[in-house]
Scaffold this motif. Sequence first.
Motif, PDB file in Angstrom:
ATOM      1  N   HIS A  20       0.825  -1.211   0.000  1.00  0.00           N
ATOM      2  CA  HIS A  20       0.000   0.000   0.000  1.00  0.00           C
ATOM      3  C   HIS A  20       0.865   1.269   0.000  1.00  0.00           C
ATOM      4  CE1 HIS A  20      -4.136   1.027  -0.080  1.00  0.00           C
ATOM      5  NE2 HIS A  20      -4.291   1.424   1.160  1.00  0.00           N
ATOM      6  N   ASN A  66      -6.429   7.238   3.600  1.00  0.00           N
ATOM      7  CA  ASN A  66      -7.842   7.542   3.365  1.00  0.00           C
ATOM      8  C   ASN A  66      -8.187   9.012   3.528  1.00  0.00           C
ATOM      9  OD1 ASN A  66      -7.932   4.805   3.037  1.00  0.00           O
ATOM     10  ND2 ASN A  66      -9.071   4.396   4.910  1.00  0.00           N
ATOM     11  N   SER A  90      -0.405   5.510  -6.899  1.00  0.00           N
ATOM     12  CA  SER A  90      -1.037   4.609  -5.931  1.00  0.00           C
ATOM     13  C   SER A  90      -0.826   3.151  -6.329  1.00  0.00           C
ATOM     14  CB  SER A  90      -2.542   4.907  -5.837  1.00  0.00           C
ATOM     15  OG  SER A  90      -3.177   4.580  -7.056  1.00  0.00           O
ATOM     16  N   ASP A  91      -1.165   2.268  -5.404  1.00  0.00           N
ATOM     17  CA  ASP A  91      -1.132   0.838  -5.667  1.00  0.00           C
ATOM     18  C   ASP A  91      -2.427   0.424  -6.352  1.00  0.00           C
ATOM     19  OD1 ASP A  91      -2.341   1.498  -3.043  1.00  0.00           O
ATOM     20  OD2 ASP A  91      -2.737  -0.646  -2.940  1.00  0.00           O
ATOM     21  N   ASP A  92      -2.390  -0.712  -7.049  1.00  0.00           N
ATOM     22  CA  ASP A  92      -3.590  -1.238  -7.704  1.00  0.00           C
ATOM     23  C   ASP A  92      -3.549  -2.756  -7.691  1.00  0.00           C
ATOM     24  OD1 ASP A  92      -5.648  -2.043  -9.487  1.00  0.00           O
ATOM     25  OD2 ASP A  92      -5.459  -0.173 -10.605  1.00  0.00           O
ATOM     26  N   HIS A 111     -10.187   2.483  -4.532  1.00  0.00           N
ATOM     27  CA  HIS A 111      -9.031   2.932  -3.746  1.00  0.00           C
ATOM     28  C   HIS A 111      -9.460   4.128  -2.894  1.00  0.00           C
ATOM     29  CE1 HIS A 111      -5.053   4.401  -2.725  1.00  0.00           C
ATOM     30  NE2 HIS A 111      -4.540   3.292  -3.216  1.00  0.00           N
ATOM     31  N   ASN A 112      -9.423   3.961  -1.579  1.00  0.00           N
ATOM     32  CA  ASN A 112      -9.923   5.001  -0.677  1.00  0.00           C
ATOM     33  C   ASN A 112      -9.112   6.289  -0.707  1.00  0.00           C
ATOM     34  OD1 ASN A 112     -12.145   3.535   0.215  1.00  0.00           O
ATOM     35  ND2 ASN A 112     -10.937   2.478   1.761  1.00  0.00           N
ATOM     36  N   ARG A 130      -0.832   4.193 -11.624  1.00  0.00           N
ATOM     37  CA  ARG A 130      -1.080   3.039 -10.753  1.00  0.00           C
ATOM     38  C   ARG A 130       0.055   2.038 -10.891  1.00  0.00           C
ATOM     39  NH1 ARG A 130      -6.993   2.621  -9.450  1.00  0.00           N
ATOM     40  NH2 ARG A 130      -7.972   4.398 -10.432  1.00  0.00           N
ATOM     41  N   VAL A 146      -2.769  -5.817   0.921  1.00  0.00           N
ATOM     42  CA  VAL A 146      -2.132  -4.540   0.596  1.00  0.00           C
ATOM     43  C   VAL A 146      -1.294  -4.012   1.759  1.00  0.00           C
ATOM     44  CG1 VAL A 146      -3.764  -3.888  -1.212  1.00  0.00           C
ATOM     45  CG2 VAL A 146      -4.138  -3.096   1.129  1.00  0.00           C
TER      46      VAL A 146
END
Length: 187
Positions: A20, A66, A90-92, A111-112, A130, A146
């Motif tokens: 994450h 978040n 970001s991660d995916d 994805h928050n 991503r 994650v």
Amino acid sequence: MKYLIVGLGNIGAEYADTRHNIGFKVLDALAGASNTLFTTARYGDVAELKHKGRTLVLLKPSTYMNLSGKAVRYWLDAEKIPRENLLIISDDIALPFGTLRIRQRGSAGGHNGLKNIAELLGSEDFARMRFGVGGDFPRGHQVDYVLGEWTAEEREALPERLKVFGDAVLSFATIGVERTMNFFNKK
């Protein structure tokens, strides 16, 4: 020209080597390759990188994943950076490990962090990059996955993938999101 490059992650040692936190890792690698240091500032750790006449403000929000939108909105306003010069990393879990996908805009895709940014900016109209972390986890264990650490194989492949992602960030700031998408999304 100024750009805000935001790597998403969670602060704290317990999250440092998790999937994450790949956004933080990408920015750390980019800053390290440029001998640029992060300093703690309002809502995150910030570094300034100069590249081909452009200034990249690198941000690792300290607001937790978040609530990333608060940091993004603050730094866009503080640095007077137009939204088209914003890139979120970001991660995916929907992409295989190490896959790079850049989009000019789009949904949060569950994805928050991206959801909070879109909410606080009032739009999903911002570029995002991503990093595929794969989705090899049992149903209902997404959070554990994650927030889990990299496998030995992933850890070994990370340096090369981080370099590619760093190159894509520099490309975004130099030739724009569309040409960067055309070049890097095919790799």
